[in-house]
Design a protein around this motif. Structure first.
Motif, PDB file in Angstrom:
ATOM      1  N   GLN A   6       0.831  -1.185   0.000  1.00 38.43           N
ATOM      2  CA  GLN A   6       0.000   0.000   0.000  1.00 38.43           C
ATOM      3  C   GLN A   6       0.873   1.246   0.000  1.00 38.43           C
ATOM      4  N   ASP A   7       0.395   2.268  -0.660  1.00 43.43           N
ATOM      5  CA  ASP A   7       1.107   3.542  -0.699  1.00 43.43           C
ATOM      6  C   ASP A   7       1.028   4.192   0.671  1.00 43.43           C
ATOM      7  N   PRO A   8       2.140   4.465   1.330  1.00 44.05           N
ATOM      8  CA  PRO A   8       2.097   5.080   2.657  1.00 44.05           C
ATOM      9  C   PRO A   8       1.598   6.511   2.634  1.00 44.05           C
ATOM     10  N   TRP A  46      -0.932   0.261 -13.789  1.00 46.16           N
ATOM     11  CA  TRP A  46       0.046  -0.780 -13.450  1.00 46.16           C
ATOM     12  C   TRP A  46       1.370  -0.152 -13.036  1.00 46.16           C
ATOM     13  N   TYR A  47       1.824   0.835 -13.785  1.00 48.58           N
ATOM     14  CA  TYR A  47       3.109   1.460 -13.496  1.00 48.58           C
ATOM     15  C   TYR A  47       3.073   2.206 -12.165  1.00 48.58           C
ATOM     16  N   ARG A  48       1.966   2.849 -11.879  1.00 44.92           N
ATOM     17  CA  ARG A  48       1.830   3.568 -10.606  1.00 44.92           C
ATOM     18  C   ARG A  48       1.964   2.585  -9.426  1.00 44.92           C
ATOM     19  N   ILE A 129      -7.364   9.018  -9.754  1.00 46.72           N
ATOM     20  CA  ILE A 129      -6.945   8.607 -11.094  1.00 46.72           C
ATOM     21  C   ILE A 129      -8.036   8.901 -12.115  1.00 46.72           C
ATOM     22  N   MET A 130      -9.285   8.707 -11.733  1.00 43.71           N
ATOM     23  CA  MET A 130     -10.379   8.903 -12.684  1.00 43.71           C
ATOM     24  C   MET A 130     -10.658  10.371 -12.979  1.00 43.71           C
ATOM     25  N   ILE A 144      -6.049  -5.437 -11.982  1.00 44.17           N
ATOM     26  CA  ILE A 144      -6.046  -6.887 -12.197  1.00 44.17           C
ATOM     27  C   ILE A 144      -4.729  -7.340 -12.812  1.00 44.17           C
ATOM     28  N   MET A 145      -4.234  -6.588 -13.785  1.00 45.12           N
ATOM     29  CA  MET A 145      -2.965  -6.964 -14.403  1.00 45.12           C
ATOM     30  C   MET A 145      -1.804  -6.822 -13.427  1.00 45.12           C
ATOM     31  N   TRP A 146      -1.889  -5.849 -12.531  1.00 45.05           N
ATOM     32  CA  TRP A 146      -0.849  -5.713 -11.516  1.00 45.05           C
ATOM     33  C   TRP A 146      -0.891  -6.905 -10.551  1.00 45.05           C
TER      34      TRP A 146
END
Length: 288
Positions: A6-8, A46-48, A129-130, A144-146
């Protein structure tokens, strides 16, 4: 529970900030298509996630590999002395292939549940993001791909360890990589449905206890399916993990795969149908 990636630094979208302050202007939602806009946008999501995970890569990998490695060596070496050979190979070699498949299920499911839920519900990263030119479909496909990517990393690590110890046929076992990718997408998509329905983290225990654990025990991971009663053997044919094991095990042991097309169709159907269902449920949850 795998919470390490998770992003802190929680991301709060303008919409989330509005919800936190009742006196602010009401949150607005904009019509969005159900499916991803194209085949490229999801790579940004995915990159994020990759950039966040990279900061905690080592503890995350240790956490993902601990359980399957314990199963492999604890049961493989312990029960292996009592069981001897299974289907013409040592029990630990038999178990190594099943553990590879089960680790794909566990890693993909936990990432799509706990970590994705944090980004969706707690940190509200999805809402942020949206506000960029990405749709909900792009975000969900990227998640899902991540999750599938992490499942591939986990499965391949166990496969390489098994191969180095002589419990898998390398380099031929690497032919199982496409199967691992497909299985990772299928399990990640199924878990995303649970995430779409979950009101809190506690909800995931129902899926783990009522779905994942029985699937782990009934899919041929620890013993041949032929040992089950006829009715139970028929029931296992609807379990995605059973089809993943049926593909991965013979490849790792250097044997021909039976019913190859059937197993691939079942896993592909689970991935496609679960993805569409997850998108529909998430759109109803987030964009209503």
């Amino acid at each position: 529970m795998n919470m390490s990636e998770q992003d802190p630094r929680p991301t709060v979208a303008p919409a989330a900030a509005t919800a936190a302050h009742p006196g602010a202007a009401p949150r607005q939602h904009y019509p969005q298509p159900l499916l991803p806009m194209n085949m490229r946008n999801w790579t940004m999501v995915w990159y994020r996630n990759f950039m966040v995970w990279k900061k905690l890569a080592i503890p995350s990998m240790i956490g993902n590999l601990a359980d399957p490695m314990i199963y492999l060596f604890g049961l493989g070496l312990g029960l292996g002395l009592l069981v001897g050979q299974v289907n013409g190979v040592s029990y630990i070699a038999f178990l190594a292939a099943g553990t590879t498949a089960s680790s794909v299920m566990m890693s993909a499911s936990f990432e799509s549940m706990y970590s994705a839920f944090s980004r969706m519900h707690v940190q509200r990263t999805w809402e942020a993001i949206m506000h960029a030119p990405l749709t909900l479909g792009d975000v969900v496909l990227g998640e899902i791909m991540w999750a599938a990517s992490k499942a591939v990393l986990s499965g391949m690590a166990i496969m390489l360890v098994a191969g180095a110890l002589g419990y898998a046929q390398l380099p031929g076992a690497l032919l199982a990589l496409p199967v691992i990718v497909l299985a990772g997408i299928a399990f990640a998509s199924l878990a995303m449905i649970v995430t779409a329905l979950a009101p809190s983290y506690d909800f995931f225990m129902f899926y783990q206890t009522l779905v994942m654990t029985p699937m782990l025990l009934l899919s041929g991971v620890f013993f041949p399916l032929e040992q089950l009663p006829a009715g139970a053997q028929a029931a296992t044919q609807v379990l995605p993990l059973a089809h993943a094991v049926a593909l991965i095990r013979p490849i790792m042991l250097g044997r021909p795969v039976e019913n190859l097309v059937l197993h691939l169709i079942v896993l592909g159907a689970y991935a496609a149908v679960a993805l569409v269902v997850a998108l529909m449920l998430l759109r109803r949850r987030l964009l209503r």
